[in-house]
Design an enzyme around this catalytic site. Structure first.
Site, PDB file in Angstrom:
ATOM      1  N   ASN A 164       4.650  -1.489  -2.573  1.00 25.63           N
ATOM      2  CA  ASN A 164       4.287  -0.253  -3.282  1.00 25.63           C
ATOM      3  C   ASN A 164       5.491   0.535  -3.792  1.00 25.63           C
ATOM      4  OD1 ASN A 164       4.921   0.465  -0.678  1.00 25.63           O
ATOM      5  ND2 ASN A 164       3.304   1.997  -0.492  1.00 25.63           N
ATOM      6  N   LYS A 190       5.421 -10.377  -1.715  1.00 22.04           N
ATOM      7  CA  LYS A 190       5.181 -11.437  -2.715  1.00 22.04           C
ATOM      8  C   LYS A 190       4.747 -10.867  -4.075  1.00 22.04           C
ATOM      9  CE  LYS A 190       0.394 -12.776  -1.545  1.00 22.04           C
ATOM     10  NZ  LYS A 190       0.051 -11.534  -0.819  1.00 22.04           N
ATOM     11  N   GLY A 241       5.089  -1.424   6.304  1.00 17.56           N
ATOM     12  CA  GLY A 241       3.847  -2.037   5.839  1.00 17.56           C
ATOM     13  C   GLY A 241       2.678  -1.507   6.660  1.00 17.56           C
ATOM     14  N   GLU A 263       7.724   1.414  10.052  1.00 21.28           N
ATOM     15  CA  GLU A 263       7.226   2.449   9.118  1.00 21.28           C
ATOM     16  C   GLU A 263       5.852   1.975   8.673  1.00 21.28           C
ATOM     17  OE1 GLU A 263       8.576   5.282   8.189  1.00 21.28           O
ATOM     18  OE2 GLU A 263      10.537   5.056   9.106  1.00 21.28           O
ATOM     19  N   CYS A 297       2.046   5.388   1.414  1.00 21.46           N
ATOM     20  CA  CYS A 297       1.752   5.694   2.818  1.00 21.46           C
ATOM     21  C   CYS A 297       1.652   7.197   3.042  1.00 21.46           C
ATOM     22  CB  CYS A 297       2.840   5.112   3.708  1.00 21.46           C
ATOM     23  SG  CYS A 297       4.487   5.612   3.187  1.00 21.46           S
TER      24      CYS A 297
HETATM   25  P1  NAD Z   1       1.328  -5.390   4.523  1.00 14.78           P
HETATM   26  O1  NAD Z   1       1.458  -5.015   5.943  1.00 14.78           O
HETATM   27  O2  NAD Z   1       0.227  -6.290   4.144  1.00 14.78           O
HETATM   28  O3  NAD Z   1       2.659  -6.117   4.024  1.00 14.78           O
HETATM   29  C1  NAD Z   1       3.943  -5.537   4.198  1.00 14.78           C
HETATM   30  C2  NAD Z   1       4.965  -6.651   4.254  1.00 14.78           C
HETATM   31  O4  NAD Z   1       4.704  -7.458   5.395  1.00 14.78           O
HETATM   32  C3  NAD Z   1       4.935  -7.597   3.061  1.00 14.78           C
HETATM   33  O5  NAD Z   1       6.250  -8.022   2.790  1.00 14.78           O
HETATM   34  C4  NAD Z   1       4.101  -8.759   3.572  1.00 14.78           C
HETATM   35  O6  NAD Z   1       4.393  -9.952   2.914  1.00 14.78           O
HETATM   36  C5  NAD Z   1       4.549  -8.822   5.017  1.00 14.78           C
HETATM   37  N1  NAD Z   1       3.581  -9.420   5.936  1.00 14.78           N
HETATM   38  C6  NAD Z   1       2.241  -9.479   5.831  1.00 14.78           C
HETATM   39  N2  NAD Z   1       1.718 -10.110   6.908  1.00 14.78           N
HETATM   40  C7  NAD Z   1       2.759 -10.469   7.700  1.00 14.78           C
HETATM   41  C8  NAD Z   1       2.876 -11.131   8.953  1.00 14.78           C
HETATM   42  N3  NAD Z   1       1.810 -11.561   9.616  1.00 14.78           N
HETATM   43  N4  NAD Z   1       4.104 -11.297   9.467  1.00 14.78           N
HETATM   44  C9  NAD Z   1       5.207 -10.836   8.814  1.00 14.78           C
HETATM   45  N5  NAD Z   1       5.159 -10.200   7.627  1.00 14.78           N
HETATM   46  C10 NAD Z   1       3.948 -10.019   7.082  1.00 14.78           C
HETATM   47  O7  NAD Z   1       1.297  -4.046   3.706  1.00 14.78           O
HETATM   48  P2  NAD Z   1       1.226  -3.844   2.138  1.00 14.78           P
HETATM   49  O8  NAD Z   1      -0.173  -4.031   1.708  1.00 14.78           O
HETATM   50  O9  NAD Z   1       2.285  -4.624   1.445  1.00 14.78           O
HETATM   51  O10 NAD Z   1       1.672  -2.309   2.039  1.00 14.78           O
HETATM   52  C11 NAD Z   1       0.789  -1.305   2.273  1.00 14.78           C
HETATM   53  C12 NAD Z   1       0.941  -0.721   3.664  1.00 14.78           C
HETATM   54  O11 NAD Z   1       2.286  -0.324   3.894  1.00 14.78           O
HETATM   55  C13 NAD Z   1       0.115   0.520   3.834  1.00 14.78           C
HETATM   56  O12 NAD Z   1      -0.495   0.524   5.077  1.00 14.78           O
HETATM   57  C14 NAD Z   1       1.152   1.631   3.725  1.00 14.78           C
HETATM   58  O13 NAD Z   1       0.766   2.834   4.336  1.00 14.78           O
HETATM   59  C15 NAD Z   1       2.327   1.006   4.380  1.00 14.78           C
HETATM   60  N6  NAD Z   1       3.590   1.667   3.971  1.00 14.78           N
HETATM   61  C16 NAD Z   1       4.244   2.450   4.876  1.00 14.78           C
HETATM   62  C17 NAD Z   1       5.408   3.120   4.505  1.00 14.78           C
HETATM   63  C18 NAD Z   1       6.156   4.008   5.479  1.00 14.78           C
HETATM   64  O14 NAD Z   1       7.306   4.333   5.203  1.00 14.78           O
HETATM   65  N7  NAD Z   1       5.561   4.412   6.590  1.00 14.78           N
HETATM   66  C19 NAD Z   1       5.914   2.969   3.214  1.00 14.78           C
HETATM   67  C20 NAD Z   1       5.220   2.160   2.322  1.00 14.78           C
HETATM   68  C21 NAD Z   1       4.060   1.497   2.719  1.00 14.78           C
END
Ligand code: NAD
Length: 497
Positions: A164, A190, A241, A263, A297
């Site tokens: 994002n 990705k 994430g 985070e 987020c």
């Molecule tokens: P996501 O958790 O699906 O993916 C985040 C990252 O983790 C990606 O690089 C993804 O490829 C990787 N990933 C996914 N599954 C994994 C696994 N099993 N093992 C290791 N890596 C894995 O999240 P998203 O859809 O990309 O992003 C949205 C989420 O991120 C929302 O919940 C949002 O609130 C959060 N976010 C938090 C912050 C913060 O600073 N707190 C900032 C931005 C986004």
């Protein structure tokens, strides 16, 4: 607009050449298997990037481990100078990075430029922090020795970032880790690997030594991360994430007692009290909710408004929501598409569930026809909050307004969530602002403002929103460990022997 060369090592996007390989041990590896990167504004494939596997993960870890000792031995000034060079390279590529970000994330160009500027500022912040790390010195409690406390880099780190904010997330994490003297393996999302590639290319061109920075793209995140996390030489995982994936990584980290920062998701309550400046609250709520099509987020998730001002707030908010221009980020728009077709389909389900639970639709609520993944900016008013939906991270251009009858009720409802990242509070009364913000169970509270990311601020959450902070004075310490030296001193020693 897009030229894919055969067995491409790079792709040309709007005159900018972007490497599409994995970057390991100081070089872009020849590209093997690939996956497609989609422009969410058109649905078209804009690049094929290398799809890393477990062998690449192992190779990247070997490179980081091998580079770690030399990197930590760099003097603070030498490391800071390198950071300043990298900052200058980044600044010279501002247009390329912002435009590629628009292509793969769909956000409007003005937002991409804003994200670039903030990311570059973070990098500068860490450059300045490197030379300002201090320890402490004390006498042992009962004499006989001296307590010298200092810090050392944690060691090789795995950095995993979401799509994002494709530049900010990697720049904020890698900036802190590298400044602290850690070698890193970054794992891009990705959906947005190309912005990460341009960032890493800038570090390479600035002169970061081989192995200190490595970049892996993959469709198989779990395979990559579990391969790396299984190895006890990895000393830290820093993840941004979703809360679910964060929890999985924490379990993996437990096996080797690997240091972890998280985070995670948020459920930002945006509280408008009776005495708020309503025009300001509306303007900030629009930005806080619809920036990045609500996929943040820290986005306003529940807009909680005192009933005395709810009619005025809602009327103005709906009016301004309807005026938002939606379209391709390279045109004059306020909001781009959501990231994917799946994400857009999820919104349909979300809006139907809210309607089923009694919500009133005040604006939007439909997909926008066309090749891209566009959705109307949507406003819903909810008086009977379904606790499950009320606590769901919407992550969408869908605003939900909840009327409440008192400040007490507003704060109680705001806190009624498992998340604890960002909250917002609008009031003209300084005492209410202080007392209410102290009662809000969140890592960050924006008072009369809807945006608060800043290099000088400790960004992060509590509860299911995470562990640790990024930026501010605390950010670099996430990648440093305290080291204590006990130095024996004979207290009876005279100065003249
Ligand atoms: P996501 O958790 O699906 O993916 C985040 C990252 O983790 C990606 O690089 C993804 O490829 C990787 N990933 C996914 N599954 C994994 C696994 N099993 N093992 C290791 N890596 C894995 O999240 P998203 O859809 O990309 O992003 C949205 C989420 O991120 C929302 O919940 C949002 O609130 C959060 N976010 C938090 C912050 C913060 O600073 N707190 C900032 C931005 C986004």
């Amino acid at each position: 607009m897009t030229v894919l060369t055969t067995a491409a090592q790079s792709v040309k996007l709007r005159e900018h050449t972007v490497p599409v390989g994995l970057y390991i041990d100081g070089a872009w590896k020849p590209v093997g298997p690939t996956f497609a990167v989609i422009n969410p504004a058109t649905g078209e494939t804009i690049a094929e990037v290398a799809d890393g596997g477990a062998d690449d993960a192992r190779e990247a870890l070997e490179a980081a481990v091998a580079a770690q000792d030399d990197w930590r031995a760099w003097t603070p000034r030498a490391r800071a100078n390198l950071f300043h060079r990298a900052h200058a390279v980044l600044m010279s590529r501002a247009d390329a990075i912002a435009e590629v970000m628009v292509l793969e994330s769909g956000k409007p160009l003005a937002e991409a430029r804003g994200e670039f500027a903030l990311s570059a500022d973070f990098f500068l912040w860490y450059a300045e922090q490197i030379a300002h790390l201090h320890g402490t010195f004390a006498q042992g409690s009962n004499g006989g020795y001296r307590v010298v406390a200092t810090h050392q880099p944690v060691g090789p780190c795995l950095l995993i970032t979401p799509w994002n904010f494709p530049l900010l997330m990697i720049a904020r994490k890698a900036g802190a880790a590298l400044a602290a003297g850690c070698a890193v393996i970054t794992k891009s999302a990705k959906e947005t690997p190309l912005t990460s590639a341009l960032f890493i290319e800038a570090l390479h061109d600035a002169g970061f030594p081989a192995g200190v920075v490595n970049l892996i793209h993959t469709q198989s995140s779990a395979a990559i991360s579990s391969t790396i996390m299984r190895d006890p030489r990895l000393r830290k995982v820093s993840f941004t994430g979703s809360t679910g994936v964060g929890s999985t990584l924490l379990k993996q980290a437990a096996a080797n007692i690997t240091n972890a920062s998280m985070e995670l998701g948020g459920d930002g309550p945006f509280v408008v009290l009776e005495d708020a400046d309503i025009d300001l609250a509306v303007q900030q709520a629009i930005v806080c909710k619809f920036r990045n099509a609500g996929q943040a987020c820290v986005a306003a998730n529940r807009i909680i408004v005192h009933s005395a001002v709810e009619e005025e707030f809602t009327r103005k908010f709906v009016e301004q929501t309807r005026a938002l221009r939606v379209g391709d980020g390279f045109t004059s728009v306020d909001m781009g598409p959501v990231i994917s077709g799946d994400q857009r389909a999820r919104l349909g389900t979300l809006v139907s569930s809210l309607l089923d639970s009694g919500a009133e639709l005040l604006a939007g609520g439909h997909e926008i026809d066309g090749p891209g993944f566009f959705y109307e900016p949507t406003v819903m008013r909810i008086t009977r909050a379904d606790p499950e939906l009320a606590n769901e991270e919407l992550f969408a251009p869908v605003a939900t307004i909840y009327p409440v009858d008192s400040t007490e009720e507003a704060i109680r409802f705001a806190n009624d969530t498992g998340y604890g990242l960002a909250a917002y509070l609008f009031t003209e009364d300084i005492s209410s602002a202080i007392v209410a913000s102290e009662r809000l169970e969140f890592g960050m509270v924006g008072i009369n403002r809807g945006i608060m990311a800043d290099p000088a601020a400790p960004f992060g959450g509590i509860k299911a929103s995470g562990l640790g902070r990024e930026g501010g004075h605390d950010g670099i310490y996430e990648f440093l460990e305290p080291k204590y030296l006990a130095i024996t001193v004979d207290e009876t020693t005279g100065l003249d022997r």
